[in-house]
Design a protein around this motif. Structure first.
Motif, PDB file in Angstrom:
ATOM      1  N   ASN A   7       7.518 -39.781  43.682  1.00  6.58           N
ATOM      2  CA  ASN A   7       7.990 -38.551  44.340  1.00  6.58           C
ATOM      3  C   ASN A   7       7.371 -37.308  43.686  1.00  6.58           C
ATOM      4  N   ARG A   8       6.088 -37.417  43.355  1.00  2.83           N
ATOM      5  CA  ARG A   8       5.282 -36.348  42.739  1.00  2.83           C
ATOM      6  C   ARG A   8       5.742 -35.997  41.312  1.00  2.83           C
ATOM      7  N   LYS A   9       6.585 -36.862  40.729  1.00  2.86           N
ATOM      8  CA  LYS A   9       7.041 -36.651  39.353  1.00  2.86           C
ATOM      9  C   LYS A   9       6.420 -37.714  38.462  1.00  2.86           C
ATOM     10  N   LYS A  10       5.728 -37.272  37.407  1.00  7.27           N
ATOM     11  CA  LYS A  10       5.083 -38.205  36.491  1.00  7.27           C
ATOM     12  C   LYS A  10       6.076 -38.680  35.442  1.00  7.27           C
ATOM     13  N   LEU A  11       6.234 -39.981  35.341  1.00  7.54           N
ATOM     14  CA  LEU A  11       7.068 -40.587  34.308  1.00  7.54           C
ATOM     15  C   LEU A  11       6.145 -41.152  33.237  1.00  7.54           C
ATOM     16  N   LYS A  12       6.332 -40.707  32.014  1.00  3.97           N
ATOM     17  CA  LYS A  12       5.471 -41.127  30.920  1.00  3.97           C
ATOM     18  C   LYS A  12       5.987 -42.411  30.272  1.00  3.97           C
ATOM     19  N   LYS A  13       5.080 -43.169  29.670  1.00  2.00           N
ATOM     20  CA  LYS A  13       5.450 -44.408  29.003  1.00  2.00           C
ATOM     21  C   LYS A  13       6.334 -44.128  27.789  1.00  2.00           C
ATOM     22  N   GLY A  50       9.584 -49.148  29.831  1.00  2.00           N
ATOM     23  CA  GLY A  50      10.383 -47.936  29.781  1.00  2.00           C
ATOM     24  C   GLY A  50       9.542 -46.712  30.103  1.00  2.00           C
ATOM     25  N   PHE A  51      10.153 -45.746  30.782  1.00  2.00           N
ATOM     26  CA  PHE A  51       9.472 -44.504  31.135  1.00  2.00           C
ATOM     27  C   PHE A  51      10.432 -43.337  30.933  1.00  2.00           C
ATOM     28  N   TYR A  52       9.865 -42.156  30.743  1.00  2.00           N
ATOM     29  CA  TYR A  52      10.726 -40.989  30.593  1.00  2.00           C
ATOM     30  C   TYR A  52      10.069 -39.769  31.233  1.00  2.00           C
ATOM     31  N   ALA A  53      10.913 -38.784  31.500  1.00  2.00           N
ATOM     32  CA  ALA A  53      10.438 -37.499  32.004  1.00  2.00           C
ATOM     33  C   ALA A  53      11.470 -36.452  31.643  1.00  2.00           C
ATOM     34  N   VAL A  54      11.036 -35.220  31.517  1.00  2.00           N
ATOM     35  CA  VAL A  54      11.953 -34.107  31.315  1.00  2.00           C
ATOM     36  C   VAL A  54      12.198 -33.492  32.686  1.00  2.00           C
ATOM     37  N   ILE A  55      13.442 -33.611  33.158  1.00  2.00           N
ATOM     38  CA  ILE A  55      13.823 -33.168  34.496  1.00  2.00           C
ATOM     39  C   ILE A  55      14.971 -32.175  34.379  1.00  2.00           C
ATOM     40  N   LYS A  57      15.246 -29.707  32.495  1.00  5.47           N
ATOM     41  CA  LYS A  57      15.457 -29.460  31.071  1.00  5.47           C
ATOM     42  C   LYS A  57      16.309 -30.554  30.401  1.00  5.47           C
ATOM     43  N   CYS A  58      16.272 -31.759  30.976  1.00  5.20           N
ATOM     44  CA  CYS A  58      16.988 -32.903  30.398  1.00  5.20           C
ATOM     45  C   CYS A  58      16.015 -34.066  30.196  1.00  5.20           C
ATOM     46  N   PHE A  59      16.227 -34.828  29.148  1.00  4.07           N
ATOM     47  CA  PHE A  59      15.426 -36.025  28.876  1.00  4.07           C
ATOM     48  C   PHE A  59      16.003 -37.166  29.706  1.00  4.07           C
ATOM     49  N   CYS A  60      15.160 -37.792  30.520  1.00  2.00           N
ATOM     50  CA  CYS A  60      15.623 -38.845  31.421  1.00  2.00           C
ATOM     51  C   CYS A  60      14.861 -40.142  31.151  1.00  2.00           C
ATOM     52  N   LEU A  61      15.592 -41.187  30.813  1.00  2.00           N
ATOM     53  CA  LEU A  61      15.003 -42.465  30.411  1.00  2.00           C
ATOM     54  C   LEU A  61      15.198 -43.506  31.517  1.00  2.00           C
TER      55      LEU A  61
END
Length: 326
Positions: A7-13, A50-55, A57-61
């Motif tokens: 959804n155009r949001k990059k989730l990092k490893k 596992g992936f994460y993104a800052v969404i 202003k929150c850390f999302c795992l």
């Protein structure tokens, strides 16, 4: 698998290098559940993606299992940002997943559930929020006063004291050492393999079948813990009896007043060893972290484990919830 775009949001490893990022956001959350540490998630994700993104202003795992995305924790950040982050995280999961049924947020502390429902946008009533989401209570974390675990005073702890006294009398030459992930690695894995075999032998058949499904994951977690022990700033001890490693335990701090036992294994054939190493490690956790409470995690739904954890008379039972979107 590297990064993932949904959804155009990059989730990092999610890797060991994510630690300082996640811990920055964890510091903004007042959580006492054992799941709210970097080490706990990193260790148990050893065999998963596992992936994460800052969404918002929150850390999302997130974790990818069989192509479906779920969240291992609610968004971590300031209270005012969490509700909108949850809504956006569901949008990401729903976009990726084959069905909305798979989208969920696990290990949500009760206080966060209340905030999520109460902090809804003014255009939505609490009723409308509950119409859109299902909040299901799952397991509980068992939390004890550290002084109670060390002193074991009173009739309720009589059996524990007896077991420890018998252990000390039977094995006066026991030796406790600080865990060294290199020196003790092979012996720890050998003990884990023996523990697994013994555990299944003594478990009710219906529990054993379920437990066997998680054996590979737990073995991978122990290996991950040993591989990154120093980097994760963990604290652990091992116990030797007659020159053989018969037990090990590892923990860390959750918050200022609370530490957690991440993992503990002892040889079933050494009666009283589990009770003894737990008491001794409680002393070490208290001295090292200056804490008041020890969280030993949940019982994974196993009745035998629930009985053992209840037998230590928990001071608090902290519920964990899962949030689904209808």
């Amino acid at each position: 698998m590297g990064s993932l775009t949904v959804n155009r949001k990059k989730l990092k490893k999610f890797t060991i290098d994510t630690r300082p990022i996640m811990e920055k956001y964890l510091s903004r959350v007042d959580a006492e559940l054992s799941d709210y540490t970097f080490a706990a998630n990193f260790i148990w994700l050893a065999n998963s993606s596992g992936f994460y993104a800052v969404i918002n202003k929150c850390f999302c795992l997130f974790v990818m299992t069989g192509g479906e995305l779920t969240m291992l924790l609610p968004p971590l950040g300031k209270k005012k940002n969490i509700t909108d982050a949850i809504i956006k995280c569901f949008e990401i999961m729903n976009e990726n997943n084959s069905s909305h049924y798979y989208s969920r947020i696990d290990y949500v502390q009760g206080s966060m559930v209340e905030e999520f429902i109460q902090d809804a946008d003014e255009a939505q009533s609490m009723f409308e929020m509950l119409e859109s989401y299902i909040v299901e209570k799952k397991l509980v974390d068992y939390i004890y006063e550290v002084e109670a675990l060390i002193g074991l005073r009173g009739n309720s702890y009589h059996t524990k004291r007896t077991e420890i006294n018998k252990f000390v009398k039977s094995y006066p030459d026991y030796k406790i050492e600080e865990l060294d992930s290199i020196k003790h690695k092979v012996e720890i894995m050998n003990l884990f393999n023996k523990w697994t075999s013994d555990r299944v032998r003594y478990m009710p058949k219906e529990e054993a079948e379920v437990y066997l499904e998680g054996i590979h994951q737990e073995r991978s977690a122990v290996k991950q813990m040993l591989k990154h022990y120093a980097e994760l700033s963990l604290l652990g001890i091992v116990i030797y009896i007659n020159g053989e490693l018969k037990g090990f335990t590892v923990g860390e701090r959750i918050r200022l007043d609370t530490a957690t036992v991440i993992i503990e294994k002892t040889d079933f054939e050494i009666l009283g060893c589990a009770q003894f190493i737990f008491r001794e490690f409680s002393k070490i956790l208290k001295d090292h972290y200056k804490i008041t409470y020890i969280n030993v995690g949940d019982d994974m739904g196993f009745e035998n484990l629930r009985k053992v954890k209840m037998s230590y008379r928990p001071s608090k039972l902290v519920a964990k919830y899962t949030i689904y979107q209808k």
